[in-house]
Design a protein around this motif. Structure first.
Motif, PDB file in Angstrom:
ATOM      1  N   ARG A  22      42.373  39.923  35.046  1.00  0.00           N
ATOM      2  CA  ARG A  22      43.556  40.724  34.683  1.00  0.00           C
ATOM      3  C   ARG A  22      44.536  40.794  35.866  1.00  0.00           C
ATOM      4  O   ARG A  22      45.747  40.673  35.689  1.00  0.00           O
ATOM      5  N   PHE A  23      44.005  40.979  37.064  1.00  0.00           N
ATOM      6  CA  PHE A  23      44.862  41.072  38.255  1.00  0.00           C
ATOM      7  C   PHE A  23      45.614  39.754  38.473  1.00  0.00           C
ATOM      8  O   PHE A  23      46.816  39.738  38.706  1.00  0.00           O
ATOM      9  N   TRP A  24      44.912  38.646  38.359  1.00  0.00           N
ATOM     10  CA  TRP A  24      45.540  37.335  38.558  1.00  0.00           C
ATOM     11  C   TRP A  24      46.662  37.102  37.540  1.00  0.00           C
ATOM     12  O   TRP A  24      47.768  36.713  37.905  1.00  0.00           O
ATOM     13  N   LEU A  25      46.329  37.351  36.248  1.00  0.00           N
ATOM     14  CA  LEU A  25      47.294  36.983  35.196  1.00  0.00           C
ATOM     15  C   LEU A  25      48.410  38.014  35.035  1.00  0.00           C
ATOM     16  O   LEU A  25      49.581  37.657  34.960  1.00  0.00           O
ATOM     17  N   LYS A  26      48.047  39.297  35.000  1.00  0.00           N
ATOM     18  CA  LYS A  26      49.055  40.317  34.705  1.00  0.00           C
ATOM     19  C   LYS A  26      49.805  40.797  35.951  1.00  0.00           C
ATOM     20  O   LYS A  26      51.020  40.893  35.947  1.00  0.00           O
ATOM     21  N   MET A  27      49.057  41.096  37.008  1.00  0.00           N
ATOM     22  CA  MET A  27      49.726  41.673  38.183  1.00  0.00           C
ATOM     23  C   MET A  27      50.369  40.592  39.061  1.00  0.00           C
ATOM     24  O   MET A  27      51.461  40.756  39.528  1.00  0.00           O
ATOM     25  N   LEU A  28      49.637  39.505  39.283  1.00  0.00           N
ATOM     26  CA  LEU A  28      50.184  38.462  40.162  1.00  0.00           C
ATOM     27  C   LEU A  28      50.960  37.400  39.392  1.00  0.00           C
ATOM     28  O   LEU A  28      51.628  36.561  39.986  1.00  0.00           O
ATOM     29  N   GLY A  29      50.865  37.420  38.051  1.00  0.00           N
ATOM     30  CA  GLY A  29      51.637  36.481  37.226  1.00  0.00           C
ATOM     31  C   GLY A  29      51.221  35.026  37.402  1.00  0.00           C
ATOM     32  O   GLY A  29      52.036  34.110  37.206  1.00  0.00           O
ATOM     33  N   LYS A  30      49.963  34.801  37.793  1.00  0.00           N
ATOM     34  CA  LYS A  30      49.500  33.398  37.942  1.00  0.00           C
ATOM     35  C   LYS A  30      49.356  32.758  36.554  1.00  0.00           C
ATOM     36  O   LYS A  30      49.113  33.456  35.562  1.00  0.00           O
ATOM     37  N   THR A  31      49.475  31.452  36.503  1.00  0.00           N
ATOM     38  CA  THR A  31      49.340  30.763  35.212  1.00  0.00           C
ATOM     39  C   THR A  31      47.918  30.216  35.078  1.00  0.00           C
ATOM     40  O   THR A  31      47.219  30.015  36.078  1.00  0.00           O
TER      41      THR A  31
END
Ligand SMILES: N[C@@H](CCC(=O)N[C@@H](CS)C(=O)NCC(=O)O)C(=O)O
Length: 202
Positions: A110-119
């Protein structure tokens, strides 16, 4: 009054806020933007050398880090911790499981995708592995909730608060809870508890 250093979207911080609300304990919230390193400044590192929120400042005592240490401290003597030693140990079994198997997968994705916006493309194999381990943790949770309203002793405890924190927002990391009816029913029961508040409510 307690002072809580926190980042509102954090599930670890949310556990502490839910317990504070549940027990009607007043607190001052100090928000830190961990995405820009606000928990890594010399000032914050002097308070928590591990550089992470949540951190509770306890008047006349000092600082306390680690979400489960904090909620256990706050809930001491309340119904959120079972009296019976075996049931209390089962609560701790779930709290340990959360920190080792659930949060590092559901929370991190969740942190990678939502907070950091990683693809997904950027994350590649790393994401696939985390998703696999996250679903394995959800399988265990689903099984643990079979024919039960709550995880331990048929009462609402710290185990429910701690495991709910990242599970109920797992869709933000791309996890699908559709095949998990026990988890979905339990999430509804947790969010129906008095003094419940959404994750980003201060
Ligand atoms: N085991 C710790 C984990 C704390 C943690 O990972 N905090 C994250 C936010 S959920 C953090 O502060 N990250 C910022 C950083 O590492 O700089 C707990 O349960 O409190």
């Amino acid at each position: 009054m307690y002072r809580l250093y926190d980042y509102l979207p954090s599930g670890n911080g949310y556990k502490v806020r839910l317990v504070l609300k549940q027990l009607a304990l007043p607190y001052e919230l100090i928000e830190l933007d961990i995405k820009v390193g606000a928990s890594r400044t010399p000032d914050f590192l002097a308070k928590n050398p591990n550089g992470r929120i949540p951190l509770l400042e306890i008047p006349q005592k000092g600082y306390l880090a680690e979400s489960h240490a904090i909620i256990a401290y706050l809930a001491e003597g309340s119904t959120l911790i079972p009296d019976d030693p075996y049931q209390r140990a089962r609560m701790w079994q779930w709290l340990c499981f959360e920190q080792y198997n659930l949060e590092p997968n559901l929370g991190t994705v969740r942190f990678w995708l939502k907070m950091l916006g990683k693809t997904r493309a950027e994350l590649g194999e790393k994401l696939i592995e985390k998703k696999k381990s996250g679903y394995a943790a959800l399988d265990v949770l689903e099984d643990g909730l079979r024919e039960r309203n709550f995880l331990v002793a048929d009462q609402f405890t710290l185990a429910d608060i701690a495991l709910y924190a990242y599970t109920h927002v797992s869709h933000e990391g791309g996890f699908d809870l559709a095949p998990y009816p026990n988890i979905r029913g339990w999430c509804d029961r947790v969010s129906s508890q008095p003094h419940w508040a959404p994750i980003t409510a201060p």
